[in-house]
Structure formats: C-alpha cells, structure tokens
Design a protein around this motif. Structure first.
Motif, PDB file in Angstrom:
ATOM      1  N   ALA A 139       0.787  -1.242   0.119  1.00 45.19           N
ATOM      2  CA  ALA A 139       0.087   0.215  -0.107  1.00 45.19           C
ATOM      3  C   ALA A 139       0.768   1.192   0.166  1.00 45.19           C
ATOM      4  CB  ALA A 139      -1.069  -0.026   1.103  1.00 45.19           C
ATOM      5  N   ALA A 140       1.709   1.153   0.929  1.00 43.43           N
ATOM      6  CA  ALA A 140       2.731   2.452   0.854  1.00 43.43           C
ATOM      7  C   ALA A 140       3.528   2.735  -0.424  1.00 43.43           C
ATOM      8  CB  ALA A 140       3.915   2.128   2.048  1.00 43.43           C
ATOM      9  N   LEU A 141       3.971   1.545  -0.959  1.00 37.26           N
ATOM     10  CA  LEU A 141       4.675   1.637  -2.275  1.00 37.26           C
ATOM     11  C   LEU A 141       3.721   2.201  -3.359  1.00 37.26           C
ATOM     12  CD1 LEU A 141       6.976  -1.334  -1.988  1.00 37.26           C
ATOM     13  CD2 LEU A 141       7.737   0.772  -1.917  1.00 37.26           C
ATOM     14  N   ALA A 142       2.543   1.744  -3.449  1.00 38.89           N
ATOM     15  CA  ALA A 142       1.621   2.071  -4.567  1.00 38.89           C
ATOM     16  C   ALA A 142       1.308   3.532  -4.280  1.00 38.89           C
ATOM     17  CB  ALA A 142       0.275   1.247  -4.387  1.00 38.89           C
ATOM     18  N   GLY A 182       2.826   9.797  -5.591  1.00 39.12           N
ATOM     19  CA  GLY A 182       3.260  11.047  -5.015  1.00 39.12           C
ATOM     20  C   GLY A 182       2.685  11.067  -3.845  1.00 39.12           C
ATOM     21  N   VAL A 183       2.173  10.386  -3.232  1.00 44.63           N
ATOM     22  CA  VAL A 183       1.437  10.424  -1.628  1.00 44.63           C
ATOM     23  C   VAL A 183       2.290   9.653  -0.634  1.00 44.63           C
ATOM     24  CG1 VAL A 183      -0.126   9.914  -0.148  1.00 44.63           C
ATOM     25  CG2 VAL A 183      -0.635  10.490  -2.463  1.00 44.63           C
ATOM     26  N   SER A 184       3.071  10.557   0.000  1.00 40.40           N
ATOM     27  CA  SER A 184       4.236   9.761   1.018  1.00 40.40           C
ATOM     28  C   SER A 184       3.305   9.300   2.477  1.00 40.40           C
ATOM     29  CB  SER A 184       5.207  10.806   1.488  1.00 40.40           C
ATOM     30  OG  SER A 184       4.646  12.011   2.311  1.00 40.40           O
ATOM     31  N   SER A 185       3.740   8.246   2.833  1.00 40.60           N
ATOM     32  CA  SER A 185       3.376   7.948   4.134  1.00 40.60           C
ATOM     33  C   SER A 185       4.130   8.317   5.302  1.00 40.60           C
ATOM     34  CB  SER A 185       3.363   6.365   3.940  1.00 40.60           C
ATOM     35  OG  SER A 185       4.068   5.893   2.944  1.00 40.60           O
ATOM     36  N   LEU A 186       5.388   8.491   5.189  1.00 43.96           N
ATOM     37  CA  LEU A 186       6.234   8.477   6.304  1.00 43.96           C
ATOM     38  C   LEU A 186       6.340  10.454   6.257  1.00 43.96           C
ATOM     39  CD1 LEU A 186       8.964   6.319   5.615  1.00 43.96           C
ATOM     40  CD2 LEU A 186       7.182   6.293   7.253  1.00 43.96           C
ATOM     41  N   GLY A 187       7.169  10.871   7.237  1.00 50.17           N
ATOM     42  CA  GLY A 187       7.079  12.235   7.115  1.00 50.17           C
ATOM     43  C   GLY A 187       6.104  12.929   8.173  1.00 50.17           C
ATOM     44  N   ASN A 188       6.441  14.124   8.379  1.00 46.62           N
ATOM     45  CA  ASN A 188       5.532  14.784   9.318  1.00 46.62           C
ATOM     46  C   ASN A 188       4.416  15.771   8.526  1.00 46.62           C
ATOM     47  OD1 ASN A 188       7.210  16.800   8.248  1.00 46.62           O
ATOM     48  ND2 ASN A 188       8.472  16.957  10.075  1.00 46.62           N
ATOM     49  N   GLY A 189       3.874  16.487   9.218  1.00 49.13           N
ATOM     50  CA  GLY A 189       2.671  17.151   8.515  1.00 49.13           C
ATOM     51  C   GLY A 189       3.020  18.305   7.597  1.00 49.13           C
ATOM     52  N   SER A 190       4.419  18.837   7.666  1.00 46.20           N
ATOM     53  CA  SER A 190       4.523  19.698   6.960  1.00 46.20           C
ATOM     54  C   SER A 190       4.744  19.419   5.380  1.00 46.20           C
ATOM     55  CB  SER A 190       5.883  20.550   7.303  1.00 46.20           C
ATOM     56  OG  SER A 190       6.926  19.491   6.900  1.00 46.20           O
ATOM     57  N   GLU A 191       4.931  18.257   5.069  1.00 46.48           N
ATOM     58  CA  GLU A 191       4.703  17.808   3.558  1.00 46.48           C
ATOM     59  C   GLU A 191       3.587  17.133   3.313  1.00 46.48           C
ATOM     60  OE1 GLU A 191       9.287  17.063   3.555  1.00 46.48           O
ATOM     61  OE2 GLU A 191       8.370  15.991   1.972  1.00 46.48           O
ATOM     62  N   ALA A 192       2.707  17.215   4.155  1.00 48.64           N
ATOM     63  CA  ALA A 192       1.275  16.282   3.985  1.00 48.64           C
ATOM     64  C   ALA A 192       0.728  17.120   2.873  1.00 48.64           C
ATOM     65  CB  ALA A 192       0.548  16.382   5.268  1.00 48.64           C
ATOM     66  N   LEU A 250      -4.635  11.474  -9.162  1.00 46.58           N
ATOM     67  CA  LEU A 250      -5.119  10.238  -8.638  1.00 46.58           C
ATOM     68  C   LEU A 250      -6.708   9.736  -9.225  1.00 46.58           C
ATOM     69  CD1 LEU A 250      -4.359  10.360  -5.052  1.00 46.58           C
ATOM     70  CD2 LEU A 250      -3.720   8.283  -6.377  1.00 46.58           C
ATOM     71  N   SER A 251      -7.416  11.006  -9.257  1.00 44.77           N
ATOM     72  CA  SER A 251      -8.686  10.972  -9.697  1.00 44.77           C
ATOM     73  C   SER A 251      -8.910  10.812 -11.006  1.00 44.77           C
ATOM     74  CB  SER A 251      -9.647  11.939  -9.045  1.00 44.77           C
ATOM     75  OG  SER A 251      -9.235  13.265  -9.774  1.00 44.77           O
ATOM     76  N   ALA A 252     -10.037  10.313 -11.645  1.00 44.74           N
ATOM     77  CA  ALA A 252     -10.453  10.167 -13.255  1.00 44.74           C
ATOM     78  C   ALA A 252     -10.460  11.810 -13.605  1.00 44.74           C
ATOM     79  CB  ALA A 252     -11.688   9.375 -13.441  1.00 44.74           C
ATOM     80  N   GLY A 253     -10.979  12.495 -12.930  1.00 42.05           N
ATOM     81  CA  GLY A 253     -11.189  14.121 -13.228  1.00 42.05           C
ATOM     82  C   GLY A 253     -10.126  14.787 -13.545  1.00 42.05           C
ATOM     83  N   LEU A 312      -5.115  13.758  -0.132  1.00 41.87           N
ATOM     84  CA  LEU A 312      -5.350  13.687   1.506  1.00 41.87           C
ATOM     85  C   LEU A 312      -5.878  12.469   1.999  1.00 41.87           C
ATOM     86  CD1 LEU A 312      -6.185  17.265   2.412  1.00 41.87           C
ATOM     87  CD2 LEU A 312      -4.166  16.180   2.737  1.00 41.87           C
ATOM     88  N   ARG A 313      -6.873  12.098   1.181  1.00 40.45           N
ATOM     89  CA  ARG A 313      -7.618  10.803   1.713  1.00 40.45           C
ATOM     90  C   ARG A 313      -6.824   9.570   1.548  1.00 40.45           C
ATOM     91  NH1 ARG A 313     -12.247  12.569  -0.924  1.00 40.45           N
ATOM     92  NH2 ARG A 313     -11.589  11.484  -2.857  1.00 40.45           N
ATOM     93  N   LEU A 314      -6.022   9.612   0.581  1.00 34.36           N
ATOM     94  CA  LEU A 314      -5.389   8.468   0.570  1.00 34.36           C
ATOM     95  C   LEU A 314      -3.884   8.323   1.289  1.00 34.36           C
ATOM     96  CD1 LEU A 314      -4.032   5.908  -1.176  1.00 34.36           C
ATOM     97  CD2 LEU A 314      -2.947   7.377  -2.651  1.00 34.36           C
ATOM     98  N   GLN A 315      -3.645   9.573   1.888  1.00 35.60           N
ATOM     99  CA  GLN A 315      -2.666   9.707   3.017  1.00 35.60           C
ATOM    100  C   GLN A 315      -3.247   9.392   4.170  1.00 35.60           C
ATOM    101  OE1 GLN A 315      -0.743  13.666   3.079  1.00 35.60           O
ATOM    102  NE2 GLN A 315       1.192  12.460   3.192  1.00 35.60           N
ATOM    103  N   ALA A 316      -4.501   9.780   4.260  1.00 38.76           N
ATOM    104  CA  ALA A 316      -4.901   9.637   5.787  1.00 38.76           C
ATOM    105  C   ALA A 316      -5.249   8.105   5.849  1.00 38.76           C
ATOM    106  CB  ALA A 316      -6.294  10.300   5.779  1.00 38.76           C
ATOM    107  N   ASN A 317      -5.476   7.214   4.564  1.00 37.97           N
ATOM    108  CA  ASN A 317      -5.935   5.961   4.829  1.00 37.97           C
ATOM    109  C   ASN A 317      -4.461   5.226   5.209  1.00 37.97           C
ATOM    110  OD1 ASN A 317      -8.393   6.114   4.038  1.00 37.97           O
ATOM    111  ND2 ASN A 317      -8.210   5.818   1.939  1.00 37.97           N
ATOM    112  N   LEU A 318      -3.425   5.645   4.517  1.00 37.92           N
ATOM    113  CA  LEU A 318      -2.244   5.166   4.830  1.00 37.92           C
ATOM    114  C   LEU A 318      -1.691   5.126   6.219  1.00 37.92           C
ATOM    115  CD1 LEU A 318       0.312   5.675   2.028  1.00 37.92           C
ATOM    116  CD2 LEU A 318      -0.448   3.608   2.870  1.00 37.92           C
TER     117      LEU A 318
END
Lengths: 307, 307
Positions: free
Chosen positions: A69-72, A77-87, A114-117, B37-43
């Motif tokens: 899940a983290a790799l996907a 471009g969504v990081s699972s680590l790191g603090n909020g400043s890069e959230a 990520l989204s279709a739109g 944000l949602r993906l990150q929150a899920n992770l």
C-alpha cells in the motif's frame, strides 16, 4: 554515402540510430545492473531479517500488504512517512510546479493525478496548453533571435570573420552560455545548498530538467523536513528554472539548427542534388523555398523587428 | 492589441501564460487535493493500526526504517516485493526502453541510474544523443513532409480549394490521423489488454507518452507478474510506440506551425508592420529572409526530393 540512393541513406540513418539506442542500453545495463541487483538483495535481506525477528507477531502477509500500500501510494506521489509539513501534497506551489512540468513536458512524476477527473483535466490542459506554449516560444523567438544575431554580426565585423565562421562562433558562444547559466551555475548552487548531493548528481538533475527528460528520481528538497517557506521558495525557483531554461534551450537549438554546417549535413542525407543556391543565402525561387523546410539563415546586419 | 507596443504585447503574452499555469494549478489543486489527502490519511491509519496491533513486538522505528528503505529503493526503480521474474531490472529490453525514454525526452522515471557512473553516462549520452535525434528527425522531415503536401495538393486540386483552405484541411487531417493512430488506437488496445485500467487511464498514458511528458505513474504491465515473454513484447511495443509516435507528433506540429493562419497569429504578436510579402509566398528579399525565423511554406505542387 553520396553514391547510395536516398532511401538507403535514410535507412542507414535509422538503423544507426537504433544501434545507438542499443549501445546505450548495453552500457547502462553493464553500469546499472549490478547496483540495482545489490540494492534489491539488500532490501530483500532486510525484509527477511525483519520477518525472522518479528514475524512471529505478525499475521502472514500483513507486512507485505502494508508495504504494497505504501509503495503504491508513493507511485502516485503520496508519502506515508514524514511529518505534517509535507502532508499538503497539492498546495499551490506544488500544483504550479506540476502544471509547469506538464507544459514544459518535463513530467517529473513525483506527483500525479489520482482521480479520473484530474487525469482527464491533465489530458485536456496539455492538449490545449502545449500548442499555446509552442506558439509563445515561437513569438518570443522572433523577438530574441535577431537580438542574438546582432551580437554575432558585431563580432563578425569587429574580428573580420566570414559569415559562416561568425555563425559558428555565435552558436558555440550561445551553447556555452546556456550550458554555463542553466546547467553549471544551478548545479553549483544546488550542490552548495544540499549537503548529501554530489556535484555530479546536481548536474545530472539540472541536465535532466533542462532537456525536459524529467526522470524525477532526484528532486531537491523533498523529504528533508525543510522549513515550509524555504521549501516553497525552492519550488518557485525550480518553476522559474524550468520555464526560462526551456526557452533558453529552444533558442540555442534553433541557433544551432540554422548553422550552415548543420544544414549542409542534414541536406546531405536528404537530397542527391549538389548544394544549391539556398546555402549561399540570397534570393530563392519559389520552388526552392517550397522545398526547404529548414528555417532561413538568421539575420546578419540590418533591420530587426522592434521588441 | 494592435495599438500596444511590441514589448507590451510580449509582456501580455507571458503574463497570460503564467496566469494559465496558475489556473491549471488551481483546478488540479481542487480536483486532486482531497483524493491525495484521503489516500494519505488511509495510509497513516493503516500504519497506525499496524503499529497498534503488532507494535509491542517491534522495536521503535524499525518499521519506519524498513518502510523508508523500501520507498527509497522504489524511487530508483528497485522493487522490494514481487517474485524473481521482475527482479532483473536492467535486462536488455528494460534498458532499451530506458535509453529510448532518454532520447525522446519522455523520462518515465520508473527506472533510474543509481551509480555515479550511470548518472554521468546518462548526461553524456543524452548530450550527444539528443542533438543526433533532432538531426535525424530533421532529415526524415525533409523526406516525409513533401509526401504529405502532395496529398494536400491533390485534394486541393480535386476539390478546388484555395491554398489556405487546403493547408488547413491537410493540417486538420494530419492532426486527426496522428490522434487516432497514436493516441486512440493504442489506448483502445491497452484498455482491452489490461483488465483494471479504464479507457481514460489508457488515453492518459498514451497522451502522456506521446507528448514526451512521461509522468511514469502508470506503466502498463509492471508489477502484474506477466509471463516474461509477454512483458518483453510489451516493452518492445512501447519502445516502437515512443519512437514512431514522437516522429509523428513532430511532423504534425511542423505542419500546423506552417499554416498561414498560425504564422499570421504569431507575427501579429511580433511586429507592428502589416503583413508583408512573406505571407503571400514568392520571392523574398534578403532582409525579409533574414527577419523570418519561421519555416517557409510547405511544398505546394512541384518537385519534391526523392525519398
């Protein structure tokens, strides 16, 4: 080469090109295959050690699921680590950098819709924005190239060079200027700012961005916990760098492609006619004008459009 | 617009361009911010749950360390999961795809050099290979564009259209042909071959590759455990697609940029002189030749270089 029929010459060119592709691939395979395998082996060993030490507590597959899940997510471009400043992934500076990477066709990929739109919007935005960017560059080119030519003409007069020599010198000078200002200087700045990045890596990043390749494996400032203001400043600097750098690159390419030597080489591969009046400049007949798809010689002395 | 001085016009163009960048960024921010944000929150939630359930067994930071190592490796194209069939990262087909992504400036980034030698080689290879590719495209262009123009000329004669109308029709036809053959058709093929990919995603991928943006977030076949022969076939298909697609794109762009309508528009932003003799074709004086940096009109009827 001159004795071959045109289609054979083109065929040789294409085959040569494919061979060059293959040669580069073979060299990179030799250079990169072992390090990649080593890194993978290290990772697998780490994973195995982790499983061995703590696997008793973990249900089978739970760790792989989490890793997957983290790799996907990172692939988008969504990081699972790191603090909020890069959230805040899609804050305005990051989004601006993304759209600039679309319109300069650099496409780092550190962020992706990520989204279709979002994907549909990217396609439409690029389909409309890329031609507009090309038109803008063409308009700016009409303004800037004569300015550069005037410098060249002054040098030619001052040093009493033939037009061909002056053109070559001007092109070389412009190439060095672009390489110095847009590759070497930014690389030096980047190298001095980032502690853990070698000068080679900085040059590699600048060159990859300028040539619009945009691999995206090294992006300055990411994941380092920089102060947000500094991080955003860096993003804006990168934005300006992409836009100005692309313009400078295109101007340099245009200047080189108009060199009599380059045009003669391209013509040599093309037609079986000897060099015609076009290369000597001057007035062309309508047929020859129609045949030539290369831009005419740049302005020598004389009038240039006001800019 | 005609009353403004040239530099003001250029300034307006540049400002308009930057505004368009900002507008795209704002739209993407609105579309993509929430999903990211949602993906990150899920992770983060998954990570927290994992820690909560099994954290008692794990030393503090061990999981983050493992995750960090896996994510860093993936950023360089080395996967930690998956079986052995994709373990050979830099096998020849993958390396070929990588060098092609360098020379077409697409730069997906799913693979990237790890070693200093590899990075240095990439810079040198691209510095030499890109100009060679551009020269090859220029040579092929001289061969192919007159062929296309001959079709246009035939249509113009047959339907008795003015040259300007015929040029517009030819450019539109070529644009549709390129879009259909190089975006829609491959997207349909990709969509039918891959089960979990929507048609929009397939079009998004094809468009991103053709325009050389190359975000790299969606790469067909990766991580799916395909039979190696099928995977390599797919890589070779992608390779050919990149090379042929770029050539087709550049030809289409060249054809559009030579349209009288487009050139008039670019000139309009440039000089304050009314349209001069250049747009009517015919014989140009040396000054006017020197001023024009746009390619001359494409071949109407008449002789074309043998190909």
């Amino acid at each position: 080469m001159g004795a071959l029929r045109p289609w054979a010459r083109y065929g040789l060119l294409v085959v040569g090109h494919l061979l060059a592709l293959g040669l580069g691939a073979a060299v990179l395979q030799a250079l990169e295959g072992p390090p990649a395998l080593r890194l993978q082996a290290n990772l697998r060993a780490e994973l195995a050690t982790f499983q061995a030490e703590y696997g008793v507590c973990l249900p089978p597959g739970a760790l792989e699921e989490l890793l997957g899940a983290a790799l996907a997510a990172q692939a988008h471009g969504v990081s699972s680590l790191g603090n909020g400043s890069e959230a805040r992934n899609w804050d305005l500076p990051s989004a601006l950098l993304f759209t600039a990477s679309l319109l300069t066709t650099t496409g780092y990929g550190h962020m992706a819709p990520l989204s279709a739109g979002g994907k549909a919007f990217c396609v439409l935005y690029t389909a409309l924005g890329l031609p507009a960017s090309l038109a803008l560059v063409a308009a700016l080119r009409r303004c800037l190239l004569p300015l550069l030519s005037r410098q060249g003409a002054w040098v030619a007069m001052h040093w009493q060079l033939t037009p061909a020599r002056a053109a070559l010198l001007q092109a070389a000078g412009l190439g060095l200027l672009v390489a110095g200002t847009f590759v070497l200087l930014p690389a030096l700045v980047l190298w001095s700012l980032q502690g853990d990045c070698s000068l080679l890596e900085a040059i590699y990043f600048c060159f990859g961005s300028l040539s619009t390749i945009g691999l995206g494996d090294l992006l300055p400032g990411r994941g380092r916990g920089l102060h947000p203001v500094l991080y955003h400043l860096g993003q804006f600097a990168l934005l300006g760098y992409l836009l100005l750098g692309l313009l400078a690159m295109l101007l340099a390419v245009e200047t080189f492609s108009e060199l009599p030597q380059v045009r003669a080489m391209v013509k040599f591969f093309g037609s079986s006619d000897p060099l015609n009046a076009e290369d000597k400049g001057g007035i062309l007949g309508q047929d020859e004008l129609a045949l030539s798809t290369l831009p005419p010689p740049e302005a020598a002395a004389g009038q240039a459009p006001a800019c």
